[in-house]
Design a protein around this motif. Sequence first.
Motif, PDB file in Angstrom:
ATOM      1  N   ALA A 106       0.864  -1.330   0.138  1.00 12.04           N
ATOM      2  CA  ALA A 106       0.042   0.134  -0.023  1.00 12.04           C
ATOM      3  C   ALA A 106       0.786   1.164   0.122  1.00 12.04           C
ATOM      4  CB  ALA A 106      -0.992  -0.021   1.206  1.00 12.04           C
ATOM      5  N   ILE A 107       1.712   1.261   0.843  1.00  9.16           N
ATOM      6  CA  ILE A 107       2.897   2.392   0.807  1.00  9.16           C
ATOM      7  C   ILE A 107       3.608   2.574  -0.795  1.00  9.16           C
ATOM      8  CG2 ILE A 107       5.050   3.171   1.728  1.00  9.16           C
ATOM      9  CD1 ILE A 107       4.426   1.742   4.391  1.00  9.16           C
ATOM     10  N   ILE A 108       3.998   1.606  -1.338  1.00  6.17           N
ATOM     11  CA  ILE A 108       4.700   1.542  -2.518  1.00  6.17           C
ATOM     12  C   ILE A 108       3.648   2.243  -3.775  1.00  6.17           C
ATOM     13  CG2 ILE A 108       5.419   0.309  -4.486  1.00  6.17           C
ATOM     14  CD1 ILE A 108       6.752  -1.547  -2.452  1.00  6.17           C
ATOM     15  N   ALA A 109       2.278   1.785  -3.543  1.00  9.10           N
ATOM     16  CA  ALA A 109       1.229   2.200  -4.252  1.00  9.10           C
ATOM     17  C   ALA A 109       0.930   3.678  -4.199  1.00  9.10           C
ATOM     18  CB  ALA A 109      -0.047   1.420  -4.060  1.00  9.10           C
ATOM     19  N   GLY A 124      -1.357   9.444   5.680  1.00  6.72           N
ATOM     20  CA  GLY A 124      -1.143   8.228   5.567  1.00  6.72           C
ATOM     21  C   GLY A 124       0.246   7.999   5.751  1.00  6.72           C
ATOM     22  N   LEU A 125       1.063   8.781   4.970  1.00  8.51           N
ATOM     23  CA  LEU A 125       2.442   8.577   5.176  1.00  8.51           C
ATOM     24  C   LEU A 125       3.130   9.270   6.416  1.00  8.51           C
ATOM     25  CD1 LEU A 125       3.551   9.740   1.475  1.00  8.51           C
ATOM     26  CD2 LEU A 125       3.502   7.452   2.527  1.00  8.51           C
ATOM     27  N   ALA A 126       2.400  10.401   6.972  1.00 10.06           N
ATOM     28  CA  ALA A 126       2.876  10.887   8.411  1.00 10.06           C
ATOM     29  C   ALA A 126       2.479   9.918   9.379  1.00 10.06           C
ATOM     30  CB  ALA A 126       2.202  12.235   8.601  1.00 10.06           C
ATOM     31  N   SER A 127       1.946   9.055   9.275  1.00 11.18           N
ATOM     32  CA  SER A 127       1.191   8.198  10.307  1.00 11.18           C
ATOM     33  C   SER A 127       2.271   6.989  10.497  1.00 11.18           C
ATOM     34  CB  SER A 127      -0.218   7.334   9.977  1.00 11.18           C
ATOM     35  OG  SER A 127      -0.057   6.509   8.999  1.00 11.18           O
ATOM     36  N   PRO A 165      11.247   8.456   9.211  1.00  8.72           N
ATOM     37  CA  PRO A 165      11.899   9.557   8.269  1.00  8.72           C
ATOM     38  C   PRO A 165      12.262   9.305   6.739  1.00  8.72           C
ATOM     39  CG  PRO A 165      13.566   8.583   9.836  1.00  8.72           C
ATOM     40  CD  PRO A 165      12.192   7.972  10.036  1.00  8.72           C
ATOM     41  N   ARG A 166      12.018   8.108   6.159  1.00  4.78           N
ATOM     42  CA  ARG A 166      11.998   7.688   4.951  1.00  4.78           C
ATOM     43  C   ARG A 166      11.078   8.431   4.045  1.00  4.78           C
ATOM     44  NH1 ARG A 166      12.151   1.341   5.227  1.00  4.78           N
ATOM     45  NH2 ARG A 166      10.630   1.749   6.755  1.00  4.78           N
ATOM     46  N   PHE A 167       9.975   8.987   4.900  1.00  3.45           N
ATOM     47  CA  PHE A 167       8.788   9.299   4.061  1.00  3.45           C
ATOM     48  C   PHE A 167       8.537  10.848   4.246  1.00  3.45           C
ATOM     49  CE2 PHE A 167       7.860   4.875   5.010  1.00  3.45           C
ATOM     50  CZ  PHE A 167       8.164   4.223   3.895  1.00  3.45           C
ATOM     51  N   ARG A 168       9.595  11.596   4.961  1.00  2.00           N
ATOM     52  CA  ARG A 168       9.173  12.860   5.339  1.00  2.00           C
ATOM     53  C   ARG A 168       9.334  13.812   4.160  1.00  2.00           C
ATOM     54  NH1 ARG A 168       6.409  15.190   9.193  1.00  2.00           N
ATOM     55  NH2 ARG A 168       6.344  16.916   8.130  1.00  2.00           N
ATOM     56  N   ASN A 184       6.320  17.551   0.808  1.00  2.00           N
ATOM     57  CA  ASN A 184       6.010  17.785  -0.760  1.00  2.00           C
ATOM     58  C   ASN A 184       4.371  17.919  -0.605  1.00  2.00           C
ATOM     59  OD1 ASN A 184       5.158  16.463  -3.637  1.00  2.00           O
ATOM     60  ND2 ASN A 184       6.906  17.997  -3.733  1.00  2.00           N
ATOM     61  N   GLY A 185       3.782  16.910  -0.053  1.00  2.00           N
ATOM     62  CA  GLY A 185       2.301  17.069  -0.048  1.00  2.00           C
ATOM     63  C   GLY A 185       1.674  18.236   0.488  1.00  2.00           C
TER      64      GLY A 185
END
Length: 450
Positions: free
Chosen positions: A150-153, A179-182, A186-189, A194-195
Amino acid sequence: MQIPILLLIILPLFTVSPEVAAPGPDWQTPPAVPIDQRIDPSRMTESELPPLPNAITAPPPPTFRIAMRSEDAPVDPETWTRSVAAIDRGLDFLRSRQARNGFWMMGDKTPPTDAPEQATPVAAAITAMGVQSFAQRGLDPDSDPTLSKAIIATLSVREQDELMNNALANYIRSAMVSGLASLEDPRFRDAVDNGVLELTKHQWDRDEGIGVRSDWFGGAGYGNRGRPDLSNTQNMLQALYDSGMSPDEPAFQEAVVFLSRTQNLKAVNTSTWSGDDGGFVYTPANGGESMGSQHAGEGRYGELIPAGQPRSLRSYGSMTYAGFKSLIYAGLNENDPRVRAAYDWIRSHWTFQENPGLGQQGLYYYWLAMSRALRAAQQPIITDAEGNPHDWRRELADAILRRQRTDGSWMNPEDRWLEGEQEMATLYAILALEELLKPVTPTSAETAEP
């Protein structure tokens, strides 16, 4: 004993910001750029600038994990046990419905293994919500294959211009940021930041030639083309809050203007359609709209109100909870008349059995808005207008659990706004249950003596 406003035990928790939430001089001057060519100025309406708060208070920080032990939960052990079991059954249902490419709601098959690689806008938003539902249960993306896919998607959507420029782009971006903040990883910060940048860029304000008198100012709509509405705006503000943005940032304070104009409260809303019950409608833009008025047979715009009667728009539950929550996220506290009036509307329309003003329509959306709003208000007990106390977490859990189906899913027979789709209703239900199971910190007002 009736409690007309938020309990006073909130007060010690709020921290007054040194920033003053008042419009700067540039707010009062005409925008430096012409109105965006995509807007028909003849459809826009204007009203007086609502009063802004004199100071900003800090809402409770976002929390992204449920209590993993019953003793850490703000509910009784039985409610915790039943709710966690229901969440796990719901997540198992979602596992069975995930497509090979990681998205949900890609087709009618179970699972839709032959779904196309290109996600639809709805699938993109729902999948990002799915990320949050799994992450808040405490699952690890490095070991849970459903969450990992789901993250990759979700990350792949950022590269698809047809989705990022779609009418549902605000919903997609908002769900993606939350979703990514949850994940608290740090890999998704960078993706979160950007969002946030894109969300604030697409908020209607002076950058599109919108002055503060316009009823579009401060709101968000479908993509950047549609007129703003409270549903899109509250999703944007939820994402900004989840990202950790401070309430004294311009995006929040501009949104206060839009929120005020969406509330049926004459002290802050000079629109001719405004009532004074403290609840919220769908949008003030283009003369105002309310799904509550539509449900009452008066027309979405109040156009079916009999001749000779003043045009007014009806407040309803899901938008009132969305507005109440958004005001708190923007730094307003119980001393502000907007917060007090919205809270009194909630107390006067206390129910879990329907979305007040809409019946069964949007019931699951209502539950999620309610759970987030009441947690933000930091009230363990809500006293309704008749003086009856309510343990809202237990009552909400009971209402949601009663509707879980044998396969672990939820579905609203009133199929409006896609709640007749099992994945949609299930995600709303899981996220609402997770909200009421999140721990209360030792410094929270919920642990203070009344």
